[in-house]
Design an enzyme around this catalytic site. Structure first.
Site, PDB file in Angstrom:
ATOM      1  N   GLY A   1      -2.686   6.490  -0.696  1.00  0.00           N
ATOM      2  CA  GLY A   1      -2.372   6.394   0.725  1.00  0.00           C
ATOM      3  C   GLY A   1      -3.014   5.168   1.340  1.00  0.00           C
ATOM      4  N   ASN A   2      -3.008   5.100   2.656  1.00  0.00           N
ATOM      5  CA  ASN A   2      -3.659   3.976   3.338  1.00  0.00           C
ATOM      6  C   ASN A   2      -4.241   4.462   4.658  1.00  0.00           C
ATOM      7  OD1 ASN A   2      -1.611   3.523   5.558  1.00  0.00           O
ATOM      8  ND2 ASN A   2      -0.315   3.351   3.748  1.00  0.00           N
ATOM      9  N   ARG A   3      -4.961   3.594   5.339  1.00  0.00           N
ATOM     10  CA  ARG A   3      -5.737   4.021   6.504  1.00  0.00           C
ATOM     11  C   ARG A   3      -4.969   3.990   7.818  1.00  0.00           C
ATOM     12  NH1 ARG A   3     -10.381   0.331   7.015  1.00  0.00           N
ATOM     13  NH2 ARG A   3     -10.639   1.490   8.929  1.00  0.00           N
ATOM     14  N   SER A   4      -3.695   3.740   7.775  1.00  0.00           N
ATOM     15  CA  SER A   4      -2.940   3.684   9.031  1.00  0.00           C
ATOM     16  C   SER A   4      -2.994   5.030   9.755  1.00  0.00           C
ATOM     17  CB  SER A   4      -1.489   3.319   8.724  1.00  0.00           C
ATOM     18  OG  SER A   4      -0.720   3.482   9.883  1.00  0.00           O
TER      19      SER A   4
ATOM     20  N   ALA B   1       2.988   1.779   7.769  1.00  0.00           N
ATOM     21  CA  ALA B   1       2.320   1.147   6.631  1.00  0.00           C
ATOM     22  C   ALA B   1       2.924   1.792   5.379  1.00  0.00           C
ATOM     23  CB  ALA B   1       0.828   1.382   6.709  1.00  0.00           C
TER      24      ALA B   1
END
Ligand code: CTP
Length: 398
Positions: A201-204, A271
């Site tokens: 995943g990502n931090r968005s 994102a």
């Protein structure tokens, strides 16, 4: 404007004093209705002197003037700040046991609510159900913000700052300059499964995309918001829009293709993962199944949704991309321009990200590039302010 400010019994009531001051300074007529509990935090003389109007909590004062109906009828806008868990429950149920309750039932004006409570209370299904009920009724929920709470703990639950409440409230009378425009906005971070319990995943947080959707809807657009994973409370205020939840880049691609088919403007603020595991394992990966102290997960590229949407662009349709770059100054601009050339979109919103910049923050700082790479606008401030600047650029480009 005739503004009614309801204050319920939370410690954040002291910040509402500043909100009332800002409203009065901006030239609005402000009537404060505290609950009896609110007066334990901030007393009547403060509200009366700061609002310059008599203040009461009782439906039995001023009876000949039918005060409980009069205030609600006169209001151009009602703000409830702070809104406690208890007051949200009362609002959702339509209880009218005090002057604030009767006023809320008597008004047809837009209502803005700024919740404040401990994280556990905010996350409780009862509170979330009440919020959903209010949002479905068209109540505008602003916050809560994340941060330190009275008990010293941290998490979502802080009332947002008075300046932000004011901004949301004033936005409600913004011109309907996107009326008749259909927009599709993607937001949040995609999650690509590795196995049933893990993902890439990502931090968005999805805040910027949610702000874009909110701003468009407030300005009259018909909005579809395609939301991948978002932070706590980010989707609390989606009244009047269609929200499609997705998980992976592939799901986001399908949802955006559907939404874009009927859209005049498409904004890819999500994102999206550039790579996903080649195959998600049906069974949880275990250490036993690894070859040794290292494990290799094979990744394959995902489809570039933005580039695909540009390829499928209908005549008159405008496609807006985002570029999140760990660079600044000229380097940021250059990277943005290269990305713009690669993607072929009509507008590109470039923002700097870093360990503590951009992602998951309340504010943003962006450049809006036109198709030829010229800087059309520079916007900074709240994500809502940035969102409005992006829509201004979209309108100018149309
Ligand atoms: N995007 C997309 N599909 C992907 C990856 C990105 O539609 N698979 C979109 C994003 O929503 C954003 C834009 O492309 O609008 C740019 O995303 P960004 O991550 O900054 O760029 P990438 O194309 O992924 O390039 P790189 O990561 O190499 O900078």
């Amino acid at each position: 404007m005739f503004v009614v400010v309801g204050v319920t019994g939370g410690i954040a009531a002291y910040k509402t004093v500043h909100l009332v001051r800002l409203l009065v300074k901006a030239g609005h007529e402000v009537h404060v209705i505290p609950t009896a509990d609110a007066l334990r935090f901030v007393g009547l003389p403060t509200w009366e002197s700061i609002s310059r109007h008599p203040v009461t909590t009782s439906v039995h004062d001023d009876v000949p003037q039918v005060r409980h109906v009069a205030l609600g009828r006169s209001a151009d806008l009602v703000i409830v700040a702070p809104a406690t868990a208890d007051s949200l429950a009362k609002m959702a149920a339509g209880l009218a046991g005090d002057l604030l309750g009767t006023t809320l039932l008597a008004t047809t004006a837009p209502v803005v609510v700024a919740p404040a409570m401990h994280t556990e209370m905010w996350r409780h299904p009862a509170t979330q159900a009440n919020i959903a009920t209010l949002a479905a009724r068209g109540v505008h929920i602003v916050g809560p913000a994340e941060g330190e709470l009275t008990g010293g703990d941290t998490g979502p639950g802080r009332m947002v700052e008075p300046e932000q409440i004011l901004e949301v409230a004033l936005a409600l009378r913004r011109p309907q300059d996107l009326a008749g425009v259909r927009v599709a906005v993607s937001t949040g971070g995609t999650r690509e499964p590795i196995d049933p319990v893990r993902y890439i995943g990502n931090r968005s947080s999805g805040r910027q995309g949610a702000a874009l959707a909110r701003a468009a809807a407030d300005r009259g657009a018909t909005v579809t918001l395609v939301a991948a994973h978002t932070g706590d409370g980010v989707l609390a205020d989606t009244a009047g829009m269609t929200v499609v939840r997705v998980g992976t880049a592939a799901e986001l691609r399908d949802a955006m293709r559907d939404a874009a088919a009927a859209a005049d403007a498409v904004v890819m603020a999500a994102a999206v993962a550039d790579y996903r595991p080649a195959a998600a394992s049906d069974a949880k990966l275990t250490k036993e199944s690894a070859d040794g102290p290292q494990r290799t997960i094979e990744l394959v590229e995902t489809v570039d949704v933005l580039a695909e949407l540009v390829g499928q662009r209908r005549p008159g349709q405008l496609v807006v991309g985002f570029a999140a770059e760990t660079a600044h100054g000229d380097e940021l601009l250059e990277r943005g321009r290269r990305k713009l050339a690669r993607k072929g979109c009509d507008l590109l919103v470039v923002n700097e990200v870093g360990w503590s910049t951009g992602f998951d923050a309340a504010t943003n700082d962006v450049l809006v590039l036109g198709a030829d790479g010229t800087v059309l606008a520079a916007a900074s401030g709240s994500k809502r302010a940035v969102a409005d600047a992006v829509w201004d650029a979209v309108l100018a480009a149309r």
